[in-house]
Design a protein around this motif. Structure first.
Motif, PDB file in Angstrom:
ATOM      1  N   SER A  28       6.495  -3.055   9.697  1.00 55.62           N
ATOM      2  CA  SER A  28       5.953  -4.503   9.748  1.00 55.62           C
ATOM      3  C   SER A  28       5.573  -4.980  10.958  1.00 55.62           C
ATOM      4  CB  SER A  28       6.913  -5.415   9.056  1.00 55.62           C
ATOM      5  OG  SER A  28       8.097  -5.410   9.663  1.00 55.62           O
ATOM      6  N   ALA A  29       6.381  -4.589  12.087  1.00 53.86           N
ATOM      7  CA  ALA A  29       6.191  -4.966  13.618  1.00 53.86           C
ATOM      8  C   ALA A  29       4.902  -4.298  14.013  1.00 53.86           C
ATOM      9  CB  ALA A  29       7.584  -4.546  14.203  1.00 53.86           C
ATOM     10  N   PHE A  32       1.501  -5.823  13.077  1.00 59.18           N
ATOM     11  CA  PHE A  32       1.192  -7.114  13.824  1.00 59.18           C
ATOM     12  C   PHE A  32       1.332  -6.929  15.057  1.00 59.18           C
ATOM     13  CE2 PHE A  32       2.353  -8.518   9.437  1.00 59.18           C
ATOM     14  CZ  PHE A  32       1.230  -9.275   9.203  1.00 59.18           C
ATOM     15  N   GLN A 445       4.931 -11.256   9.082  1.00 60.28           N
ATOM     16  CA  GLN A 445       5.719  -9.882   9.678  1.00 60.28           C
ATOM     17  C   GLN A 445       6.842 -10.087   8.867  1.00 60.28           C
ATOM     18  OE1 GLN A 445       6.132  -9.077  13.808  1.00 60.28           O
ATOM     19  NE2 GLN A 445       8.065  -8.157  13.382  1.00 60.28           N
ATOM     20  N   ARG A 449       8.034  -7.175   5.910  1.00 59.83           N
ATOM     21  CA  ARG A 449       9.316  -6.393   6.126  1.00 59.83           C
ATOM     22  C   ARG A 449      10.007  -6.616   4.793  1.00 59.83           C
ATOM     23  NH1 ARG A 449      14.322  -6.973   6.479  1.00 59.83           N
ATOM     24  NH2 ARG A 449      14.312  -9.313   6.303  1.00 59.83           N
TER      25      ARG A 449
END
Length: 485
Positions: A28-29, A32, A445, A449
């Protein structure tokens, strides 16, 4: 030896061995990261632009403020000169510009009433129980006219009050408008009372015994120390206790009779004041005002240096390459405003050859946008129009200070998109938009996650089930292998 069963176990594996929570967070990090890094860099650039615009605005504001302080408190005001310096000193109010010559004749200085008490044996002598009342007004040679606007001051005397404690009570009760102390001379100890300057600040002292005191015998004996009435005083012919009479100052300015309750006279033409120090009846002295040419030269030298500092800041901050305010409309407008300073009319009502612009005071623009002081032009102006040059340095609606104060204010207008203030406002809105976009990215984000975590958790459950099946198959394979032996 490798059997077909062990090959199957090796292929299936003993378990996933994967941290699915960290994997979801990393994915997820990373999804973005590009957007987030771009916005963070944009925020850093916007903050630098806001700071740069604020730096230029602050420099202009500081210049205008320093110029105003110098005009108000410095040496730019015209200097007053008295032919007879013993008569008075001249004070020019900050920002004022008195002009011309005046005839000054001082016939009387303002004075305060000074009153002595009758003598006592010592400063520790008792003054007697009772009441003293001070009334203020005009005390003539043998009469007193009270000031109805001022309430009398009543002082209570106790049986233990001495001449010294009474002095303290008088000073405190009057708030210092009557200063009292005890002086011991050849005739004994006396209470000295000094009022304030001005005819209306005379005073009388009334005294009374306490209500419980017995009546005076007949005939009444002479008053003596220890009786509060011994301290009473009122104007009377032949009185020797009043050593100074309260009076106003009296003078003539250009033949016009004037008075002042103090020797500090204000409100005179052009904004000057006088502190009267002597008299010259029948022999008027000349009071003249002239501009301080040396001070004007100094302030113009300092002004050119300050302007060049600001130009240097613009050159750095608005440089086409690497400047925080490169191609910024506010910085361009400020550069144009500075370039027009020398020719801007500051004194629209100036007539004839009187100076009207900063150019007349020697401010000149170089080709590279910096400034220089044209000393020859400044000296010509100071030689031909010294008073008019000095008059340009006031805190009024026209003149040098007004021009820089107006420039500083206009540069900071947030509603003008072509000013530095407008640029700062635009940068601030863009910074807020970047913050909002970063907040939305953080939300997106986090949502990704959470979704990945749920999916990976489901996968992990399926892996766990597969591992159970694998364990069963391993047992069966082991059994088959044992039988083959």
């Amino acid at each position: 030896m490798t059997t077909s069963g062990s090959s199957i176990i090796s292929a299936l594996g003993a378990g996933s061995g994967v941290d699915f929570t960290k994997l979801a967070q990393d994915i997820s990090a990373a999804s973005f990261a590009a957007q987030r890094d771009q916005l963070t860099a944009r925020k850093t650039a916007l903050e630098a632009q806001i700071s740069a615009a604020g730096q230029l605005r602050g420099s202009l504001t500081e210049l205008a403020s320093a110029l105003g302080d110098r005009i108000r408190n410095g040496d730019l005001s015209p200097r007053g000169t008295l032919a007879n310096a013993a008569v008075a000193t001249v004070n020019v109010l900050p920002g004022s510009a008195p002009r011309g010559n005046f005839a000054l004749e001082v016939t009387e200085l303002a004075a305060a009433q000074t009153l002595l008490s009758r003598p006592f044996a010592s400063r520790d002598a008792l003054v007697g129980e009772g009441t003293l009342t001070l009334r203020f007004g005009t005390a003539g040679a043998s009469s007193f006219t009270p000031d109805a606007a001022r309430a009398p001051i009543e002082i209570t005397l106790t049986a233990t009050d001495t001449l010294a404690t009474l002095a303290t009570k008088i000073t405190q009760a009057t708030g210092g408008s009557v200063q009292a102390y005890v002086a011991t001379g050849t005739g004994g100890a006396q209470l000295v009372m000094k009022g304030q300057e001005g005819a209306a600040n005379g005073f009388v002292i009334e005294a009374a015994l306490p209500p419980s005191a017995p009546p005076d015998p007949e005939p009444a004996p002479p008053l003596a120390a220890g009786d509060p009435r011994y301290l009473a005083w009122a104007p009377a012919p032949g009185d020797t206790l009043r050593t100074g009479t309260a009076r106003d100052a009296a003078f003539r300015l250009d033949g016009v009779a004037m008075t002042s309750p103090t020797n500090r006279v204000t409100g005179l033409p052009g904004g000057f004041g006088l502190t009267l120090t002597g008299t010259n009846p029948g022999a008027p002295t000349t009071l003249s005002f002239a501009g301080n040419s040396a001070a004007v030269s100094r302030v113009m030298t300092d002004l050119v240096a300050a302007l060049n500092e600001i130009v240097g800041q613009i050159n750095d901050l608005a440089a086409p390459v690497g400047g925080e305010l490169a191609n910024d409309p506010g910085a361009r407008e400020l550069r144009r405003d500075l370039a027009a300073l020398a020719g801007q009319v500051l004194m629209p009502s100036a007539t004839g050859g009187a100076p009207r612009t900063l150019g007349d005071l020697g401010l000149a623009l170089n080709r590279d946008g910096t400034f220089r002081l044209d000393s020859a032009r400044l000296n010509r102006t100071l030689e031909t129009s010294p008073d008019a040059a000095a008059a340009m340095f006031t805190t009024g609606a026209t003149g040098v200070f007004a021009a820089f104060d107006r420039l500083a204010r206009e540069t900071g207008l947030s509603g003008d998109p072509g000013s530095l203030g407008g640029s700062q406002r635009r940068f601030q809105r863009q910074l807020e938009a970047s913050d909002e976009r970063l907040a939305r990215i953080a939300e997106q984000q986090e949502a990704l996650r959470e979704r990945l975590t749920r999916e990976f958790t489901a996968s992990e459950r399926r892996v766990a089930a597969s591992q159970s099946t694998l364990a069963f198959i391993r047992q069966q394979v082991d059994i088959w292998s044992a039988r083959e032996r």
